[in-house]
Design a protein around this motif. Sequence first.
Motif, PDB file in Angstrom:
ATOM      1  N   SER A   1       1.261   8.773  58.728  1.00  0.00           N
ATOM      2  CA  SER A   1       1.465   9.640  59.887  1.00  0.00           C
ATOM      3  C   SER A   1       2.526   9.072  60.829  1.00  0.00           C
ATOM      4  O   SER A   1       3.346   9.824  61.354  1.00  0.00           O
ATOM      5  N   ALA A   2       2.511   7.774  61.022  1.00  0.00           N
ATOM      6  CA  ALA A   2       3.525   7.159  61.883  1.00  0.00           C
ATOM      7  C   ALA A   2       4.924   7.374  61.312  1.00  0.00           C
ATOM      8  O   ALA A   2       5.867   7.708  62.047  1.00  0.00           O
ATOM      9  N   PHE A   3       5.069   7.217  59.994  1.00  0.00           N
ATOM     10  CA  PHE A   3       6.362   7.496  59.352  1.00  0.00           C
ATOM     11  C   PHE A   3       6.738   8.964  59.520  1.00  0.00           C
ATOM     12  O   PHE A   3       7.857   9.306  59.879  1.00  0.00           O
ATOM     13  N   GLY A   4       5.803   9.856  59.200  1.00  0.00           N
ATOM     14  CA  GLY A   4       6.085  11.289  59.227  1.00  0.00           C
ATOM     15  C   GLY A   4       6.479  11.795  60.596  1.00  0.00           C
ATOM     16  O   GLY A   4       7.473  12.525  60.735  1.00  0.00           O
ATOM     17  N   VAL A   5       5.722  11.418  61.622  1.00  0.00           N
ATOM     18  CA  VAL A   5       6.063  11.902  62.972  1.00  0.00           C
ATOM     19  C   VAL A   5       7.347  11.241  63.471  1.00  0.00           C
ATOM     20  O   VAL A   5       8.088  11.849  64.243  1.00  0.00           O
ATOM     21  N   SER A   6       7.626  10.034  63.025  1.00  0.00           N
ATOM     22  CA  SER A   6       8.882   9.378  63.420  1.00  0.00           C
ATOM     23  C   SER A   6      10.089  10.066  62.791  1.00  0.00           C
ATOM     24  O   SER A   6      11.118  10.261  63.441  1.00  0.00           O
TER      25      SER A   6
ATOM     26  N   TYR B   1       4.443  11.334  54.945  1.00  0.00           N
ATOM     27  CA  TYR B   1       5.857  10.973  54.869  1.00  0.00           C
ATOM     28  C   TYR B   1       6.700  12.172  54.419  1.00  0.00           C
ATOM     29  O   TYR B   1       7.703  12.519  55.035  1.00  0.00           O
ATOM     30  N   ARG B   2       6.255  12.817  53.344  1.00  0.00           N
ATOM     31  CA  ARG B   2       7.016  13.950  52.809  1.00  0.00           C
ATOM     32  C   ARG B   2       6.947  15.161  53.740  1.00  0.00           C
ATOM     33  O   ARG B   2       7.923  15.897  53.886  1.00  0.00           O
ATOM     34  N   GLN B   3       5.827  15.362  54.395  1.00  0.00           N
ATOM     35  CA  GLN B   3       5.723  16.451  55.355  1.00  0.00           C
ATOM     36  C   GLN B   3       6.664  16.214  56.528  1.00  0.00           C
ATOM     37  O   GLN B   3       7.283  17.158  57.030  1.00  0.00           O
ATOM     38  N   GLY B   4       6.796  14.979  56.940  1.00  0.00           N
ATOM     39  CA  GLY B   4       7.745  14.652  58.003  1.00  0.00           C
ATOM     40  C   GLY B   4       9.166  14.999  57.616  1.00  0.00           C
ATOM     41  O   GLY B   4       9.954  15.478  58.440  1.00  0.00           O
ATOM     42  N   GLN B   5       9.509  14.785  56.352  1.00  0.00           N
ATOM     43  CA  GLN B   5      10.855  15.132  55.887  1.00  0.00           C
ATOM     44  C   GLN B   5      11.070  16.643  55.889  1.00  0.00           C
ATOM     45  O   GLN B   5      12.140  17.117  56.285  1.00  0.00           O
TER      46      GLN B   5
ATOM     47  N   LEU C   1       6.379  20.904  65.114  1.00  0.00           N
ATOM     48  CA  LEU C   1       6.780  20.388  63.800  1.00  0.00           C
ATOM     49  C   LEU C   1       6.724  18.868  63.748  1.00  0.00           C
ATOM     50  O   LEU C   1       6.434  18.294  62.693  1.00  0.00           O
ATOM     51  N   THR C   2       6.976  18.212  64.861  1.00  0.00           N
ATOM     52  CA  THR C   2       6.892  16.744  64.896  1.00  0.00           C
ATOM     53  C   THR C   2       5.441  16.278  64.789  1.00  0.00           C
ATOM     54  O   THR C   2       5.160  15.256  64.161  1.00  0.00           O
ATOM     55  N   ALA C   3       4.521  17.031  65.347  1.00  0.00           N
ATOM     56  CA  ALA C   3       3.109  16.623  65.359  1.00  0.00           C
ATOM     57  C   ALA C   3       2.407  16.842  64.018  1.00  0.00           C
ATOM     58  O   ALA C   3       1.407  16.165  63.731  1.00  0.00           O
ATOM     59  N   LEU C   4       2.899  17.753  63.197  1.00  0.00           N
ATOM     60  CA  LEU C   4       2.189  18.099  61.947  1.00  0.00           C
ATOM     61  C   LEU C   4       1.862  16.901  61.060  1.00  0.00           C
ATOM     62  O   LEU C   4       0.730  16.798  60.567  1.00  0.00           O
ATOM     63  N   PRO C   5       2.785  15.989  60.797  1.00  0.00           N
ATOM     64  CA  PRO C   5       2.438  14.875  59.910  1.00  0.00           C
ATOM     65  C   PRO C   5       1.407  13.909  60.508  1.00  0.00           C
ATOM     66  O   PRO C   5       0.915  13.033  59.807  1.00  0.00           O
ATOM     67  N   GLY C   6       1.056  14.089  61.751  1.00  0.00           N
ATOM     68  CA  GLY C   6       0.065  13.229  62.378  1.00  0.00           C
ATOM     69  C   GLY C   6      -1.359  13.526  61.947  1.00  0.00           C
ATOM     70  O   GLY C   6      -2.263  12.717  62.162  1.00  0.00           O
ATOM     71  N   THR C   7      -1.564  14.653  61.320  1.00  0.00           N
ATOM     72  CA  THR C   7      -2.930  15.018  60.934  1.00  0.00           C
ATOM     73  C   THR C   7      -3.499  14.121  59.845  1.00  0.00           C
ATOM     74  O   THR C   7      -4.699  13.879  59.805  1.00  0.00           O
ATOM     75  N   GLN C   8      -2.647  13.597  58.975  1.00  0.00           N
ATOM     76  CA  GLN C   8      -3.152  12.751  57.902  1.00  0.00           C
ATOM     77  C   GLN C   8      -3.830  11.500  58.465  1.00  0.00           C
ATOM     78  O   GLN C   8      -4.818  11.032  57.911  1.00  0.00           O
ATOM     79  N   GLY C   9      -3.313  10.950  59.536  1.00  0.00           N
ATOM     80  CA  GLY C   9      -3.961   9.811  60.168  1.00  0.00           C
ATOM     81  C   GLY C   9      -5.351  10.166  60.670  1.00  0.00           C
ATOM     82  O   GLY C   9      -6.279   9.358  60.605  1.00  0.00           O
ATOM     83  N   LEU C  10      -5.493  11.391  61.154  1.00  0.00           N
ATOM     84  CA  LEU C  10      -6.807  11.855  61.600  1.00  0.00           C
ATOM     85  C   LEU C  10      -7.769  12.013  60.421  1.00  0.00           C
ATOM     86  O   LEU C  10      -8.963  11.751  60.553  1.00  0.00           O
ATOM     87  N   TYR C  11      -7.241  12.420  59.271  1.00  0.00           N
ATOM     88  CA  TYR C  11      -8.091  12.544  58.090  1.00  0.00           C
ATOM     89  C   TYR C  11      -8.646  11.179  57.679  1.00  0.00           C
ATOM     90  O   TYR C  11      -9.795  11.071  57.248  1.00  0.00           O
ATOM     91  N   GLY C  12      -7.829  10.146  57.786  1.00  0.00           N
ATOM     92  CA  GLY C  12      -8.296   8.801  57.471  1.00  0.00           C
ATOM     93  C   GLY C  12      -9.455   8.390  58.360  1.00  0.00           C
ATOM     94  O   GLY C  12     -10.456   7.834  57.889  1.00  0.00           O
TER      95      GLY C  12
END
Length: 153
Positions: free
Chosen positions: A23-28, A104-108, A51-62
Motif C-alpha cells: 500500500s505504501a508503494f501503491g499510494v506513493s 503496487y500494480r493498482q498504484g501504477q 485514485l491515490t487512496a485506492l491502493p491503500g486498501t490492501q494495507g487495511l486488508y492485512g
Amino acid sequence: MDMNLFIAYLGIALMIGLSGIGSAFGVSIAGNAAIGALKKNSSAFGNFLVLTALPGTQGLYGFAGYFMFQNIFDMLKPEMTGIQAAAIFGSGLAMGLVCLVTAYRQGQICANGIVAIGQGHNVFGNTLIVSVFPELYAIVSLAATFLMGSALS
C-alpha cells in the motif's frame, strides 16, 4: 517460548507488513503522479485524491486478517495447534504477497489515470473500473484467509 505461537505471529507479521509495504508503494506511485498532474490540472485534485487512496486498501486488508485471527476466531493463544499455526503462517504469507503485488500494480494503474486526467482526458470513471481488477485479488486473499480461519477455529 511456544513455537506454534511464534510461527503464527510470524505469519501475522508477514500479512500486515507485506500488505502495508504494498500500500505504501501503491499510494506513493499514484501520489507522485498526482503531484505532477496538479501542475497541469489543479481543479482535478478530488479525482487525484480518490485514485491515490485506492491502493491503500490492501494495507487495511492485512490488518483485517490479523483482526480475524485475533478477535473473531480467537486462535492466537499459546495452546494453539501446529496445524492452526501453519495455517495462520501460510495465509499470512499468501495474503501479504498478494496484497503487496496488487497494491503496487493498482498504484501504477491509478498513476496512469491521473496522468491522463491531468492532460485533460475524461477517464476518471474508466480508471476506477480498471483499477478494481487487481483489488479483486486482494479481496480474494482476504476471503481465503477468512475461510482458512473459520475452518480451523
